[in-house]
Enzyme design. Sequence first.
Site, PDB file in Angstrom:
ATOM      1  N   LYS A 117       0.822  -1.222   0.000  1.00 54.02           N
ATOM      2  CA  LYS A 117       0.000   0.000   0.000  1.00 54.02           C
ATOM      3  C   LYS A 117       0.852   1.266   0.000  1.00 54.02           C
ATOM      4  CE  LYS A 117      -2.280  -0.859   3.818  1.00 54.02           C
ATOM      5  NZ  LYS A 117      -1.826  -2.226   4.126  1.00 54.02           N
ATOM      6  N   ASN A 140      -2.814   6.847   5.601  1.00 53.30           N
ATOM      7  CA  ASN A 140      -1.857   6.316   6.569  1.00 53.30           C
ATOM      8  C   ASN A 140      -0.470   6.919   6.419  1.00 53.30           C
ATOM      9  OD1 ASN A 140      -3.347   4.610   8.177  1.00 53.30           O
ATOM     10  ND2 ASN A 140      -3.053   2.826   6.889  1.00 53.30           N
ATOM     11  N   HIS A 186      -4.149  -9.308  10.268  1.00 51.22           N
ATOM     12  CA  HIS A 186      -5.102  -8.712  11.228  1.00 51.22           C
ATOM     13  C   HIS A 186      -6.343  -9.572  11.446  1.00 51.22           C
ATOM     14  CE1 HIS A 186      -2.689  -5.110  10.945  1.00 51.22           C
ATOM     15  NE2 HIS A 186      -2.958  -4.973   9.665  1.00 51.22           N
TER      16      HIS A 186
END
Length: 449
Positions: A117, A140, A186
């Site tokens: 990303k 982010n 995650h």
Amino acid sequence: METKGKRLVVLGAGESGIGAAILGAREGYCVLVSDSGMIADSRKAELEANAIAWEENGHTLERMLEAELVVKSPGIPANAPVISAVRGRGIPVIGEIEFASRYTHAKLVCITGSNGKTTTTSLIHHIMLKAGLDAALAGNIGASFARQVAQGEHAYYVLEISSFQLDDMYDFKADVAVLLNITPDHLDRYEHQMANYVRAKFRIAQNMTSADSLVYCADDAETMNYLKEHSLGARLLSVSQRVASGQAAYLSGQTLQFAVPGVPPFGIAVDELSLRGRHNVYNAMAAGVAVLVLGVPEVAVREGLMDFKGIAHRFEFVRSVGGVAYINDSKATNIDSAWYGLDSVKGGVVWIAGGTDKGNDYRTLLPLVREKVRGIVCLTTDSGKLHACYDGVVPQIVDAHSASDAVKAAQGMAKAGDTVLLSPACASFDLFKNYEDRGDQFKRCVMEL
């Protein structure tokens, strides 16, 4: 929308929370920032400079329930007691990305995926600047989206978006979305169900229409399985290193070919790309397609892919010492990302691995480890799973509890022509503040050799 005097509660005083609070205050909300822990002094000073109320070391439920809108940090899970209480009163809870998108008319280029990303987001932004576009980088990366919207409008925002951020987005719509890949990560946040994580990633495409474009990887199994069973509103543009027919970008021999509908086709030799490794070919293809959709000319795409400098902590060359190369890949916090790191190294590897385990199955890496790795340094407080998987597979496995000890141990194992690779496959929180701290300490120790 009329917001003057309405109560906004922002949960979490990190960068996204502070940005949301500043934007909320600008838009006329009466804002309270509430954090379950201590708020950094610099954050407090910023809130006070903007006349924004705050509380720390816990949430006062009565004040939460007075809100007309709650913006929460992506790190707070949906089942946290304060979130359950607020939603139980019918108070909307959204994320900072969703909140900021309500106050901008800019075009939004949004990137998600389990791996790549940050590199792809930065690469897209780099190419857009090459083309002279007014594009800001957020999500982010760096200053939050909300902070940047509060500070002044841009024509484009290029946003790196995690699954946690996507969970809190509802009306948000990307103009161009990039879904790089979906691999296990995650899963503790998603009831250990891969299907839940996949659905979270595909929220990047929610609300998109045929006027919008979704760039995805045709070689990614989870992505393709989802698309077989779900229809999306966006125009779909795929990239592949295996299949040429119908792809918007594909690999032909050692040439990256772009074939975006409506754009004259062209190719770039893989050797001309500034970023090395198979994973970066995917990143380059996705970035190129995304900017070509926006009308960026071939010359800017070509130049951007050839002179992009990369990002810190992602397969970052540090230096060579005694014929041994040292590479900082601290951002490789899951198995798939570490696989790309190991795959990208030519020659023998001394692998520094470990950290806060995410339920990793290290057996996935066994073929690469057998082929390349001459030694492993376990940089973690709990090396049991690494030893269980790799004892007897590689000649040496040792434990280290600091970056300094890890670098010294790796130096002792390596010989000229080898690479010492910090690619942990784990989060960093057992020994370090974050992956940046882990990478910075590694680099500092390497520079002291």
